[in-house]
Write an enzyme that holds these catalytic residues in place. Structure first.
Site, PDB file in Angstrom:
ATOM      1  N   ASP A  29       2.565 -15.176   5.878  1.00 40.38           N
ATOM      2  CA  ASP A  29       1.908 -13.868   5.948  1.00 40.38           C
ATOM      3  C   ASP A  29       2.390 -12.947   4.825  1.00 40.38           C
ATOM      4  OD1 ASP A  29       0.190 -11.989   7.007  1.00 40.38           O
ATOM      5  OD2 ASP A  29       1.603 -11.286   8.535  1.00 40.38           O
ATOM      6  N   HIS A  46      -3.502 -14.388  -2.435  1.00 43.24           N
ATOM      7  CA  HIS A  46      -3.760 -15.712  -1.848  1.00 43.24           C
ATOM      8  C   HIS A  46      -3.490 -16.820  -2.883  1.00 43.24           C
ATOM      9  CE1 HIS A  46      -5.146 -13.719   1.667  1.00 43.24           C
ATOM     10  NE2 HIS A  46      -6.295 -13.298   1.168  1.00 43.24           N
ATOM     11  N   LEU A 140       6.890 -37.152   4.559  1.00 42.60           N
ATOM     12  CA  LEU A 140       6.777 -35.794   5.124  1.00 42.60           C
ATOM     13  C   LEU A 140       5.442 -35.710   5.853  1.00 42.60           C
ATOM     14  CD1 LEU A 140       7.753 -32.763   5.303  1.00 42.60           C
ATOM     15  CD2 LEU A 140       6.246 -32.349   3.356  1.00 42.60           C
TER      16      LEU A 140
HETATM   17  C1  IPE Z   1      -1.600 -14.920  10.770  1.00 45.70           C
HETATM   18  O1  IPE Z   1      -1.619 -13.848   9.879  1.00 45.70           O
HETATM   19  C2  IPE Z   1      -2.450 -16.021  10.268  1.00 45.70           C
HETATM   20  C3  IPE Z   1      -2.011 -16.677   9.043  1.00 45.70           C
HETATM   21  C4  IPE Z   1      -0.887 -16.439   8.409  1.00 45.70           C
HETATM   22  C5  IPE Z   1      -2.903 -17.672   8.539  1.00 45.70           C
HETATM   23  P1  IPE Z   1      -2.583 -12.593  10.083  1.00 45.70           P
HETATM   24  O2  IPE Z   1      -2.302 -11.656   8.967  1.00 45.70           O
HETATM   25  O3  IPE Z   1      -3.973 -13.032  10.241  1.00 45.70           O
HETATM   26  O4  IPE Z   1      -2.071 -12.026  11.479  1.00 45.70           O
HETATM   27  P2  IPE Z   1      -2.159 -10.569  12.087  1.00 45.70           P
HETATM   28  O5  IPE Z   1      -3.590 -10.160  12.023  1.00 45.70           O
HETATM   29  O6  IPE Z   1      -1.311  -9.686  11.249  1.00 45.70           O
HETATM   30  O7  IPE Z   1      -1.621 -10.711  13.473  1.00 45.70           O
HETATM   31  C1  IPE Z   2      -1.691 -14.335   4.886  1.00 46.15           C
HETATM   32  O1  IPE Z   2      -1.690 -13.136   4.185  1.00 46.15           O
HETATM   33  C2  IPE Z   2      -2.871 -15.196   4.509  1.00 46.15           C
HETATM   34  C3  IPE Z   2      -3.908 -15.263   5.551  1.00 46.15           C
HETATM   35  C4  IPE Z   2      -3.820 -14.727   6.744  1.00 46.15           C
HETATM   36  C5  IPE Z   2      -5.103 -16.002   5.221  1.00 46.15           C
HETATM   37  P1  IPE Z   2      -2.555 -11.892   4.628  1.00 46.15           P
HETATM   38  O2  IPE Z   2      -3.885 -11.974   3.944  1.00 46.15           O
HETATM   39  O3  IPE Z   2      -2.598 -11.761   6.102  1.00 46.15           O
HETATM   40  O4  IPE Z   2      -1.723 -10.700   3.995  1.00 46.15           O
HETATM   41  P2  IPE Z   2      -1.385  -9.289   4.643  1.00 46.15           P
HETATM   42  O5  IPE Z   2      -0.829  -9.544   5.994  1.00 46.15           O
HETATM   43  O6  IPE Z   2      -2.669  -8.531   4.676  1.00 46.15           O
HETATM   44  O7  IPE Z   2      -0.390  -8.684   3.706  1.00 46.15           O
HETATM   45 MG    MG Z   3      -1.424 -10.819   7.459  1.00 46.05          MG
END
Ligand code: IPE
Ligand code: IPE
Ligand code: MG
Length: 251
Positions: A29, A46, A140
């Site tokens: 995240d 990303h 792995l």
């Molecule tokens: C969780 O992250 C999902 C992934 C890392 C793929 P999100 O950014 O979607 O989660 P919330 O919305 O903060 O809970």
């Molecule tokens: C995690 O990063 C990737 C996905 C959930 C696809 P985020 O896109 O949730 O990044 P933040 O949480 O907005 O910083």
């Molecule tokens: Mg996120």
């Protein structure tokens, strides 16, 4: 050619340390915040996040971790803007086309969990092919959660069980936790010993809810694109100091 991945394999310990987690799962995240802090579009985060995935696979191999599961896209992430969803599926397509061959030749077995039917057919095909092409590998075990949500997974398992009972193939009185787990998409995969979440958020966001029953949790204050082997090593060291009890009396 000696790649970073094959180098990592060469450096892997011959024996698993007694304290190393068998299965590490990661909620990756913070890509959006990483990009925002640099005044870049979210997709840049990303893209950088995909590089962190590469580093993490190498780190897991170097630390002798046999099972690695990464949360790449949740079933709820479809609710993001159409543009971001397109960017994410585009990056997934690109990742599958460029990375699978090297993972395959370095002994990585790939599995995907989640509702893959929501992806474009060409991506679905690449996922199936990657699983088939690496099914003989065991160095792995890399599981990628894509369009994954734990509640949907548990519900699907309950439905499948219900159907088995209805068809007379299954006696509900004979149901055990192990038996139920066989209906989950993680059948054959050990429960995670350690779940790491980056970006400082302290929640599971619908990730492996059944499987996480006794996982150790580590919430790191690093945004996913900045995650390096040093963070992985620190999480391993922290885990080795945890006392796992599974509800039993402390020793
Ligand atoms: C969780 O992250 C999902 C992934 C890392 C793929 P999100 O950014 O979607 O989660 P919330 O919305 O903060 O809970
Ligand atoms: C995690 O990063 C990737 C996905 C959930 C696809 P985020 O896109 O949730 O990044 P933040 O949480 O907005 O910083
Ligand atoms: Mg996120």
């Amino acid at each position: 050619m000696r790649t970073a991945l094959s180098q990592a394999i060469a450096e892997a310990p011959a024996d698993l340390s007694a304290t190393a987690p068998r299965h590490v799962a990661i909620i990756m995240d913070g890509n959006g915040r990483w990009a925002a802090s640099r005044h870049l579009p979210r997709v840049a985060g990303h893209r950088e996040g995909a590089r962190a995935v590469r580093r993490t696979i190498e780190a897991a191999m170097r630390h002798g971790v046999k099972w690695l599961t990464i949360y790449a896209f949740s079933s709820e992430n479809w609710r993001r803007s159409a543009g971001e969803v397109l960017d994410l599926t585009g990056l997934l397509r690109q990742y599958l086309r460029t990375e699978i061959a090297e993972l395959a030749s370095n002994g990585v077995r790939l599995r995907f969990i989640g509702d893959r039917t929501r992806f474009d057919p060409d991506i679905q095909q690449d996922l199936t092919q990657a699983e088939r092409g690496t099914s003989g590998n065991s160095r792995l075990n890399l599981t990628v959660a894509l369009s994954y949500g734990a509640r949907a997974e548990i519900l699907a398992a309950a439905r499948a069980m219900g159907e088995a009972v209805r068809d007379g193939k299954f006696d509900p009185d004979a149901l055990t936790e192990e038996g139920f787990a066989q209906f989950l998409s993680t059948d054959g995969i050990p429960d995670p010993d350690l779940i790491i979440r980056t970006s400082g958020e302290q929640r599971l966001s619908n990730f492996l809810l059944w499987q996480a029953a006794y996982a150790e949790l580590a919430f790191l204050d690093v945004l996913w694109p900045d995650f390096t082997e040093a963070h992985f090593a620190a999480a391993m060291a922290d885990y080795s100091r945890r006392e796992r009890r599974f509800g039993a009396r402390p020793a």
